[in-house]
Design a protein around this motif. Structure first.
Motif, PDB file in Angstrom:
ATOM      1  N   HIS A  45      -2.142   3.179   3.633  1.00 33.19           N
ATOM      2  CA  HIS A  45      -2.496   2.220   2.588  1.00 33.19           C
ATOM      3  C   HIS A  45      -3.833   2.652   1.990  1.00 33.19           C
ATOM      4  O   HIS A  45      -4.749   3.077   2.704  1.00 33.19           O
ATOM      5  N   ILE A  46      -3.919   2.578   0.677  1.00 35.29           N
ATOM      6  CA  ILE A  46      -5.170   2.843  -0.032  1.00 35.29           C
ATOM      7  C   ILE A  46      -5.590   1.560  -0.729  1.00 35.29           C
ATOM      8  O   ILE A  46      -4.818   1.000  -1.521  1.00 35.29           O
ATOM      9  N   CYS A  47      -6.796   1.090  -0.435  1.00 33.98           N
ATOM     10  CA  CYS A  47      -7.333  -0.104  -1.074  1.00 33.98           C
ATOM     11  C   CYS A  47      -7.798   0.257  -2.482  1.00 33.98           C
ATOM     12  O   CYS A  47      -8.310   1.345  -2.720  1.00 33.98           O
ATOM     13  N   ASP A  48      -7.635  -0.694  -3.378  1.00 33.29           N
ATOM     14  CA  ASP A  48      -8.007  -0.477  -4.771  1.00 33.29           C
ATOM     15  C   ASP A  48      -8.628  -1.757  -5.291  1.00 33.29           C
ATOM     16  O   ASP A  48      -7.981  -2.808  -5.290  1.00 33.29           O
ATOM     17  N   ASP A  49      -9.875  -1.675  -5.736  1.00 36.51           N
ATOM     18  CA  ASP A  49     -10.566  -2.867  -6.225  1.00 36.51           C
ATOM     19  C   ASP A  49      -9.880  -3.467  -7.445  1.00 36.51           C
ATOM     20  O   ASP A  49      -9.986  -4.670  -7.704  1.00 36.51           O
ATOM     21  N   ALA A  50      -9.160  -2.650  -8.189  1.00 39.01           N
ATOM     22  CA  ALA A  50      -8.551  -3.122  -9.434  1.00 39.01           C
ATOM     23  C   ALA A  50      -7.157  -3.703  -9.229  1.00 39.01           C
ATOM     24  O   ALA A  50      -6.583  -4.278 -10.142  1.00 39.01           O
ATOM     25  N   SER A  51      -6.567  -3.546  -8.034  1.00 36.15           N
ATOM     26  CA  SER A  51      -5.213  -4.042  -7.788  1.00 36.15           C
ATOM     27  C   SER A  51      -5.076  -4.321  -6.298  1.00 36.15           C
ATOM     28  O   SER A  51      -6.044  -4.292  -5.546  1.00 36.15           O
ATOM     29  N   ALA A  52      -3.850  -4.595  -5.891  1.00 33.30           N
ATOM     30  CA  ALA A  52      -3.610  -4.866  -4.473  1.00 33.30           C
ATOM     31  C   ALA A  52      -3.543  -3.590  -3.646  1.00 33.30           C
ATOM     32  O   ALA A  52      -3.402  -3.656  -2.426  1.00 33.30           O
ATOM     33  N   GLY A  53      -3.627  -2.439  -4.281  1.00 35.83           N
ATOM     34  CA  GLY A  53      -3.632  -1.185  -3.554  1.00 35.83           C
ATOM     35  C   GLY A  53      -2.273  -0.504  -3.565  1.00 35.83           C
ATOM     36  O   GLY A  53      -1.337  -0.917  -4.244  1.00 35.83           O
ATOM     37  N   VAL A  54      -2.171   0.565  -2.780  1.00 40.45           N
ATOM     38  CA  VAL A  54      -0.970   1.390  -2.708  1.00 40.45           C
ATOM     39  C   VAL A  54      -0.572   1.495  -1.247  1.00 40.45           C
ATOM     40  O   VAL A  54      -1.401   1.803  -0.379  1.00 40.45           O
ATOM     41  N   THR A  55       0.707   1.242  -0.963  1.00 45.26           N
ATOM     42  CA  THR A  55       1.192   1.223   0.414  1.00 45.26           C
ATOM     43  C   THR A  55       2.503   1.985   0.499  1.00 45.26           C
ATOM     44  O   THR A  55       3.326   1.926  -0.417  1.00 45.26           O
ATOM     45  N   ALA A  62      12.314  15.393   3.526  1.00 46.48           N
ATOM     46  CA  ALA A  62      11.517  14.166   3.626  1.00 46.48           C
ATOM     47  C   ALA A  62      11.914  13.154   2.565  1.00 46.48           C
ATOM     48  O   ALA A  62      12.454  13.502   1.510  1.00 46.48           O
ATOM     49  N   VAL A  63      11.611  11.900   2.876  1.00 47.38           N
ATOM     50  CA  VAL A  63      11.661  10.823   1.890  1.00 47.38           C
ATOM     51  C   VAL A  63      10.335  10.063   1.963  1.00 47.38           C
ATOM     52  O   VAL A  63       9.660  10.053   3.003  1.00 47.38           O
ATOM     53  N   LEU A  64       9.989   9.433   0.857  1.00 48.11           N
ATOM     54  CA  LEU A  64       8.805   8.588   0.782  1.00 48.11           C
ATOM     55  C   LEU A  64       9.236   7.210   0.300  1.00 48.11           C
ATOM     56  O   LEU A  64       9.976   7.101  -0.681  1.00 48.11           O
ATOM     57  N   ILE A  65       8.801   6.173   1.003  1.00 46.48           N
ATOM     58  CA  ILE A  65       9.036   4.802   0.587  1.00 46.48           C
ATOM     59  C   ILE A  65       7.712   4.209   0.117  1.00 46.48           C
ATOM     60  O   ILE A  65       6.708   4.284   0.836  1.00 46.48           O
ATOM     61  N   LEU A  66       7.705   3.640  -1.078  1.00 43.91           N
ATOM     62  CA  LEU A  66       6.557   2.880  -1.573  1.00 43.91           C
ATOM     63  C   LEU A  66       6.881   1.398  -1.493  1.00 43.91           C
ATOM     64  O   LEU A  66       8.008   0.986  -1.798  1.00 43.91           O
ATOM     65  N   ASN A  67       5.897   0.600  -1.084  1.00 43.31           N
ATOM     66  CA  ASN A  67       6.070  -0.846  -0.989  1.00 43.31           C
ATOM     67  C   ASN A  67       5.233  -1.563  -2.036  1.00 43.31           C
ATOM     68  O   ASN A  67       4.100  -1.150  -2.324  1.00 43.31           O
ATOM     69  N   ASP A  68       5.797  -2.641  -2.570  1.00 48.84           N
ATOM     70  CA  ASP A  68       5.027  -3.497  -3.459  1.00 48.84           C
ATOM     71  C   ASP A  68       3.909  -4.146  -2.644  1.00 48.84           C
ATOM     72  O   ASP A  68       4.157  -4.786  -1.619  1.00 48.84           O
ATOM     73  N   ALA A  69       2.679  -3.988  -3.105  1.00 47.61           N
ATOM     74  CA  ALA A  69       1.538  -4.451  -2.315  1.00 47.61           C
ATOM     75  C   ALA A  69       1.438  -5.970  -2.265  1.00 47.61           C
ATOM     76  O   ALA A  69       0.825  -6.520  -1.339  1.00 47.61           O
ATOM     77  N   GLU A  70       2.032  -6.671  -3.230  1.00 46.26           N
ATOM     78  CA  GLU A  70       1.929  -8.127  -3.244  1.00 46.26           C
ATOM     79  C   GLU A  70       2.993  -8.785  -2.376  1.00 46.26           C
ATOM     80  O   GLU A  70       2.708  -9.729  -1.628  1.00 46.26           O
ATOM     81  N   SER A  71       4.216  -8.302  -2.441  1.00 45.79           N
ATOM     82  CA  SER A  71       5.311  -8.936  -1.694  1.00 45.79           C
ATOM     83  C   SER A  71       5.686  -8.188  -0.431  1.00 45.79           C
ATOM     84  O   SER A  71       6.324  -8.748   0.462  1.00 45.79           O
ATOM     85  N   GLY A  72       5.327  -6.901  -0.342  1.00 48.13           N
ATOM     86  CA  GLY A  72       5.757  -6.085   0.779  1.00 48.13           C
ATOM     87  C   GLY A  72       7.131  -5.486   0.616  1.00 48.13           C
ATOM     88  O   GLY A  72       7.536  -4.639   1.420  1.00 48.13           O
ATOM     89  N   TYR A  73       7.873  -5.885  -0.419  1.00 49.70           N
ATOM     90  CA  TYR A  73       9.207  -5.340  -0.619  1.00 49.70           C
ATOM     91  C   TYR A  73       9.122  -3.852  -0.963  1.00 49.70           C
ATOM     92  O   TYR A  73       8.253  -3.438  -1.737  1.00 49.70           O
ATOM     93  N   PRO A  74      10.016  -3.036  -0.403  1.00 53.31           N
ATOM     94  CA  PRO A  74      10.068  -1.645  -0.860  1.00 53.31           C
ATOM     95  C   PRO A  74      10.468  -1.593  -2.323  1.00 53.31           C
ATOM     96  O   PRO A  74      11.359  -2.338  -2.759  1.00 53.31           O
ATOM     97  N   MET A  75       9.786  -0.721  -3.073  1.00 55.25           N
ATOM     98  CA  MET A  75      10.065  -0.663  -4.509  1.00 55.25           C
ATOM     99  C   MET A  75      10.550   0.703  -4.956  1.00 55.25           C
ATOM    100  O   MET A  75      11.039   0.851  -6.077  1.00 55.25           O
TER     101      MET A  75
END
Length: 342
Positions: free
Chosen positions: A68-78, A99-112
């Protein structure tokens, strides 16, 4: 309470990822360096990678890298990368890693998003290597350098294709691989696609002793180079495969890592050196520290850059790709189906 919009899930193929990475190498480098700076500032969560191993096939492994990367301008990247390494794939004519990469929505936690990630992994590894080379040769632009590639697989190809971003005068390129066909293929790519003078080199010792920059990108599971004298000319060594060099070479060098706790584990060359010595004092500095203004090592020893590979780099590059591609990629219909809470 505000209701969240219906979550959407997109899938991105290797063809899409490859085209975007090929056209955006400078952006990938900038993204990787920004992630390193965030890591240095304490704005990341990067747990230890988890290794799944197989009792009847010890060389094979699948690794999970959540981050996870914190971002002052948003909820970050997970997100999380799930990458396998099956060395026998090479004998079957396909790359070792998938390989595969899964990104998650930082607000809901749902994979996006789900992305083919072997290209992401190779691209961020190459960007990490180029970033280190830029730092470690800063101001060193007067003499043309010989670059040696030890190992001529996918990672070596991505480093080669990103080499112009290092802004280092390159005189020629030599390639050594146990498979002469792979070596000839990479040397030909260096000539025809990149415009470099290049050749293969059958002798590993000559390739090392006669080169100013050495890129190790092998599938070695344990150290196979043991003589520090091979490196007495003080080259910059991009030790991307992590397990080629025995402790005496590590101890005779300045050592730069991406993260000391990550790199000194899983029987890497640096981990073996820690086990042999009982300390970590041989680690000189880190690339995130150098990118934030840290002092460069002197040039009176070899300099080894050993990046374990941080999950934050994968999710940072994955998020850059998502922002670039999502508007052109329709979500998977009804991927999330039973959305009634009660």
């Amino acid at each position: 309470m505000n209701r969240l919009p219906n979550p959407q899930f997109r899938v991105f193929t290797g063809e899409q990822i490859g085209a975007a990475v090929r056209d955006g190498k400078r952006d990938v480098l900038d993204t990787v360096e920004a992630a390193y700076r965030a890591h240095h500032a304490g704005r990341t969560v990067n747990p230890q990678s988890q290794f799944l191993r197989f009792p009847d096939a010890q060389r094979n492994r699948i690794i999970a890298l959540p981050a996870h990367i914190c971002d002052d301008a948003s909820a970050g990247v997970t997100g999380i990368k799930w990458i396998s390494s099956f060395p026998e794939n090479i004998e079957r004519g396909v790359p070792r890693a998938s390989a595969v990469l899964i990104l998650n929505d930082a607000e809901s936690g749902y994979p996006m998003a789900c992305m083919e990630a072997s290209i992401i992994s190779a691209a961020r590894t190459a960007a990490s290597a180029i970033s280190a080379l830029r730092c470690l040769t800063r101001g060193d632009t007067l003499r043309r350098r010989r670059v040696a590639f030890i190992g001529a697989g996918v990672i070596a190809r991505h480093v080669l294709e990103s080499l112009p971003l290092a802004a280092l005068p390159v005189g020629d390129i030599v390639v050594h691989d146990l498979n002469i066909g792979y070596a000839e293929s990479l040397a030909a790519r260096a000539r025809t696609h990149m415009g470099f003078d290049s050749r293969t080199e059958a002798s590993l010792e000559r390739a090392v002793r006669e080169s100013d920059v050495i890129v190790f990108a092998t599938t070695a599971a344990s150290p196979h180079l043991r003589d520090p004298d091979w490196f007495s000319h003080c080259p910059v060594v991009l030790h991307l495969s992590l397990r080629d060099l025995a402790p005496p070479i590590v101890l005779a060098s300045y050592n730069v890592v991406d993260d000391i706790d990550h790199c000194l584990r899983a029987m890497t060359s640096l981990h073996l050196t820690e086990v042999a010595t009982g300390h970590r004092r041989f680690v000189t500095t880190s690339l995130p520290h150098l990118l934030c203004g840290g002092e460069l090592p002197a040039r009176d020893r070899p300099i080894l850059f050993s990046p374990f590979g941080l999950g934050i780099l994968d999710i940072a590059v994955g998020h850059w790709l998502y922002q670039r591609l999502a508007a052109r990629q329709a979500p998977v219909p009804r991927f999330f189906f039973d959305m009634q809470r009660a």
